[in-house]
Design a protein around this motif. Structure first.
Motif, PDB file in Angstrom:
ATOM      1  N   GLU A  38       0.832  -1.209   0.000  1.00 48.80           N
ATOM      2  CA  GLU A  38       0.000   0.000   0.000  1.00 48.80           C
ATOM      3  C   GLU A  38       0.863   1.254   0.000  1.00 48.80           C
ATOM      4  O   GLU A  38       0.582   2.215  -0.737  1.00 48.80           O
ATOM      5  CB  GLU A  38      -0.922   0.007   1.225  1.00 48.80           C
ATOM      6  CG  GLU A  38      -1.816   1.230   1.303  1.00 48.80           C
ATOM      7  CD  GLU A  38      -2.616   1.312   2.587  1.00 48.80           C
ATOM      8  OE1 GLU A  38      -3.245   2.371   2.813  1.00 48.80           O
ATOM      9  OE2 GLU A  38      -2.628   0.342   3.365  1.00 48.80           O
ATOM     10  N   TYR A  42      -0.130   3.495  -3.191  1.00 55.77           N
ATOM     11  CA  TYR A  42      -1.278   4.357  -2.892  1.00 55.77           C
ATOM     12  C   TYR A  42      -1.142   5.742  -3.518  1.00 55.77           C
ATOM     13  O   TYR A  42      -2.135   6.407  -3.800  1.00 55.77           O
ATOM     14  CB  TYR A  42      -1.489   4.477  -1.378  1.00 55.77           C
ATOM     15  CG  TYR A  42      -2.772   5.210  -1.035  1.00 55.77           C
ATOM     16  CD1 TYR A  42      -3.995   4.541  -1.010  1.00 55.77           C
ATOM     17  CD2 TYR A  42      -2.769   6.576  -0.763  1.00 55.77           C
ATOM     18  CE1 TYR A  42      -5.179   5.200  -0.731  1.00 55.77           C
ATOM     19  CE2 TYR A  42      -3.949   7.257  -0.467  1.00 55.77           C
ATOM     20  CZ  TYR A  42      -5.148   6.558  -0.453  1.00 55.77           C
ATOM     21  OH  TYR A  42      -6.322   7.214  -0.181  1.00 55.77           O
ATOM     22  N   GLY A  51      -5.879  -0.531  -6.217  1.00 54.51           N
ATOM     23  CA  GLY A  51      -6.416  -1.386  -5.166  1.00 54.51           C
ATOM     24  C   GLY A  51      -6.546  -2.823  -5.635  1.00 54.51           C
ATOM     25  O   GLY A  51      -6.318  -3.775  -4.871  1.00 54.51           O
ATOM     26  N   LEU A 178      -7.177  -8.259   3.963  1.00 54.94           N
ATOM     27  CA  LEU A 178      -7.243  -7.081   3.090  1.00 54.94           C
ATOM     28  C   LEU A 178      -8.517  -6.288   3.352  1.00 54.94           C
ATOM     29  O   LEU A 178      -8.489  -5.058   3.474  1.00 54.94           O
ATOM     30  CB  LEU A 178      -7.200  -7.520   1.623  1.00 54.94           C
ATOM     31  CG  LEU A 178      -5.825  -7.792   1.023  1.00 54.94           C
ATOM     32  CD1 LEU A 178      -5.949  -8.666  -0.226  1.00 54.94           C
ATOM     33  CD2 LEU A 178      -5.121  -6.474   0.679  1.00 54.94           C
ATOM     34  N   ASP A 179      -9.632  -6.984   3.457  1.00 58.70           N
ATOM     35  CA  ASP A 179     -10.904  -6.304   3.702  1.00 58.70           C
ATOM     36  C   ASP A 179     -10.885  -5.579   5.037  1.00 58.70           C
ATOM     37  O   ASP A 179     -11.394  -4.462   5.153  1.00 58.70           O
ATOM     38  CB  ASP A 179     -12.050  -7.319   3.668  1.00 58.70           C
ATOM     39  CG  ASP A 179     -13.408  -6.662   3.902  1.00 58.70           C
ATOM     40  OD1 ASP A 179     -13.782  -5.784   3.103  1.00 58.70           O
ATOM     41  OD2 ASP A 179     -14.081  -7.027   4.883  1.00 58.70           O
ATOM     42  N   VAL A 182      -8.247  -2.429   4.401  1.00 54.54           N
ATOM     43  CA  VAL A 182      -8.479  -1.385   3.394  1.00 54.54           C
ATOM     44  C   VAL A 182      -9.926  -1.355   2.889  1.00 54.54           C
ATOM     45  O   VAL A 182     -10.263  -0.535   2.025  1.00 54.54           O
ATOM     46  CB  VAL A 182      -7.520  -1.533   2.181  1.00 54.54           C
ATOM     47  CG1 VAL A 182      -6.073  -1.516   2.633  1.00 54.54           C
ATOM     48  CG2 VAL A 182      -7.817  -2.803   1.389  1.00 54.54           C
ATOM     49  N   GLY A 183     -10.773  -2.219   3.420  1.00 54.96           N
ATOM     50  CA  GLY A 183     -12.139  -2.311   2.909  1.00 54.96           C
ATOM     51  C   GLY A 183     -13.131  -1.362   3.544  1.00 54.96           C
ATOM     52  O   GLY A 183     -14.321  -1.675   3.615  1.00 54.96           O
ATOM     53  N   TYR A 184     -12.655  -0.211   3.988  1.00 55.36           N
ATOM     54  CA  TYR A 184     -13.535   0.757   4.652  1.00 55.36           C
ATOM     55  C   TYR A 184     -14.148   1.733   3.656  1.00 55.36           C
ATOM     56  O   TYR A 184     -13.517   2.118   2.670  1.00 55.36           O
ATOM     57  CB  TYR A 184     -12.764   1.542   5.714  1.00 55.36           C
ATOM     58  CG  TYR A 184     -12.290   0.707   6.866  1.00 55.36           C
ATOM     59  CD1 TYR A 184     -13.171   0.300   7.861  1.00 55.36           C
ATOM     60  CD2 TYR A 184     -10.960   0.302   6.950  1.00 55.36           C
ATOM     61  CE1 TYR A 184     -12.731  -0.482   8.931  1.00 55.36           C
ATOM     62  CE2 TYR A 184     -10.518  -0.480   8.000  1.00 55.36           C
ATOM     63  CZ  TYR A 184     -11.411  -0.868   8.988  1.00 55.36           C
ATOM     64  OH  TYR A 184     -10.974  -1.639  10.024  1.00 55.36           O
ATOM     65  N   TYR A 189     -10.203   4.984   1.679  1.00 52.01           N
ATOM     66  CA  TYR A 189     -10.295   3.639   1.107  1.00 52.01           C
ATOM     67  C   TYR A 189     -11.541   3.363   0.267  1.00 52.01           C
ATOM     68  O   TYR A 189     -11.715   2.243  -0.210  1.00 52.01           O
ATOM     69  CB  TYR A 189     -10.218   2.609   2.238  1.00 52.01           C
ATOM     70  CG  TYR A 189      -8.864   2.543   2.903  1.00 52.01           C
ATOM     71  CD1 TYR A 189      -7.718   2.272   2.162  1.00 52.01           C
ATOM     72  CD2 TYR A 189      -8.735   2.760   4.271  1.00 52.01           C
ATOM     73  CE1 TYR A 189      -6.472   2.209   2.768  1.00 52.01           C
ATOM     74  CE2 TYR A 189      -7.495   2.698   4.892  1.00 52.01           C
ATOM     75  CZ  TYR A 189      -6.362   2.420   4.129  1.00 52.01           C
ATOM     76  OH  TYR A 189      -5.132   2.358   4.722  1.00 52.01           O
ATOM     77  N   GLY A 193      -9.938   0.492  -1.601  1.00 55.78           N
ATOM     78  CA  GLY A 193     -10.285  -0.788  -0.977  1.00 55.78           C
ATOM     79  C   GLY A 193     -11.497  -1.463  -1.585  1.00 55.78           C
ATOM     80  O   GLY A 193     -11.913  -2.529  -1.106  1.00 55.78           O
ATOM     81  N   SER A 196     -10.949  -5.169  -2.898  1.00 54.54           N
ATOM     82  CA  SER A 196     -10.763  -6.095  -1.774  1.00 54.54           C
ATOM     83  C   SER A 196     -12.081  -6.376  -1.069  1.00 54.54           C
ATOM     84  O   SER A 196     -12.383  -7.524  -0.714  1.00 54.54           O
ATOM     85  CB  SER A 196      -9.752  -5.530  -0.777  1.00 54.54           C
ATOM     86  OG  SER A 196      -8.462  -5.469  -1.337  1.00 54.54           O
TER      87      SER A 196
END
Length: 313
Positions: A38, A42, A51, A178-179, A182-184, A189, A193, A196
């Protein structure tokens, strides 16, 4: 030694020992890999594309490394054991239960904050219990049933290779990590994200439905909980969640216990009115946490029995 026996040994080690806190955990290395990749990518524009690159790099490295380590039998069994989270999930639930019994609400809120992303600082006891129950129900899929499902799938796809179960199980764990990292759905994200988060939803699709439609109701039947209500609420409320998967185990658990999930919840200072799941036949009790842990253990044992039957040990 057959792969069925290895998975069974790994599952039993988890039941006995829980997470190996004093030994490096593979998820820690996956987390560090995610952070390093990341940091490198990023900065670039087209966050959705990069992503997706993050997902491919992390899952590719995880699959490759665990495939190699899986050729060493001792390493394979150890790594399979670290994928399961049955004992850990039960311990965390029992910890909140014990603190509530000690009437220490401040500590209960603090302990719960380690398990959930919602705001716990001003929760009443019923909210602490509800949040604990919801996270146990949801994480039964992420921490037990889904990893087991992908271990079996890997073993079936690569029947001649002992590493198939480990590589598939650990790659699932990488997607799940990963979720969680970064899955927010926030400014940072939302795009980066997205891939992911979507892939995590996809890989949990079947395990979540197996848990809600079969494993929880069957466990409720064996344990003499309300299995009829577990099935009824499952089919009625299984879509009452922003996530395509979370309501499936939660609906069956709510029905089996005769309680209602959802309602007003605070995340990062914002109040959300989540759809309700289940019927509010009564108020929450502390013992509901213990009952939900029993559901989780029962579902995991049934899933392991079915897995062994498929693999014929």
């Amino acid at each position: 030694m057959s792969i069925g026996v290895k998975i069974l040994i790994a599952y039993c080690l988890d039941l006995i020992l829980g997470d190996p806190y004093r030994i490096p955990h593979p998820v820690q290395f996956i987390g560090k890999l995610i952070s390093k990749v990341e940091d490198l990518i990023y900065r670039y524009e087209n966050k959705k594309f990069w992503g997706g690159v993050l997902l491919l790099v992390v899952t590719g490295v995880t699959f490759g490394v665990t495939s190699l380590l899986g050729m060493i039998e001792v390493a394979e069994i150890y790594l399979l054991y670290t994928i399961f989270a049955t004992r850990c999930l039960a311990n965390e639930g029992n910890k909140v239960y014990s603190i509530l019994c000690a009437e220490d609400m401040e500590r209960a809120r603090r302990e719960l904050s380690y398990l959930v992303s919602r705001d716990t600082g001003s929760m009443e006891e019923r909210d602490v219990i509800r949040s604990t129950l919801e996270t146990i129900s949801e994480n039964t899929v992420d921490g037990i049933i889904a990893p087991m499902f992908y271990m079996v799938l890997g073993a079936l796809i690569f029947p001649g290779a002992s590493y198939g179960a480990l590589a598939f199980g650990m790659t699932y764990k990488a997607i799940n990590t990963l979720d969680s990292m970064v899955g927010y759905k926030n400014d940072k994200y939302m795009d980066f994200g997205m891939v992911s988060a979507k892939v995590d939803d996809l890989v949990n699709l079947i395990p979540a439905r197996l848990t809600g439609m079969i494993l929880y109701p069957l466990t409720a039947l064996i344990m003499r909980y309300d299995y009829r209500s577990a099935l009824r609420i499952y089919f009625r409320d299984r879509k009452n969640h922003a996530s395509p998967n979370s309501a499936h185990p939660e609906a069956a658990a709510a029905g089996a216990l005769g309680i209602q999930f959802g309602g007003t919840t605070s995340y990062f200072g914002k109040i959300y009115n989540k759809p309700t799941i289940g019927d509010r036949l009564r108020e929450f009790h502390r013992e509901d946490i213990r009952k939900n842990i029993n559901l989780m253990y029962g579902a995991s044992l049934i899933a392991m029995t079915l897995s062994m039957g498929i693999l014929v040990i």
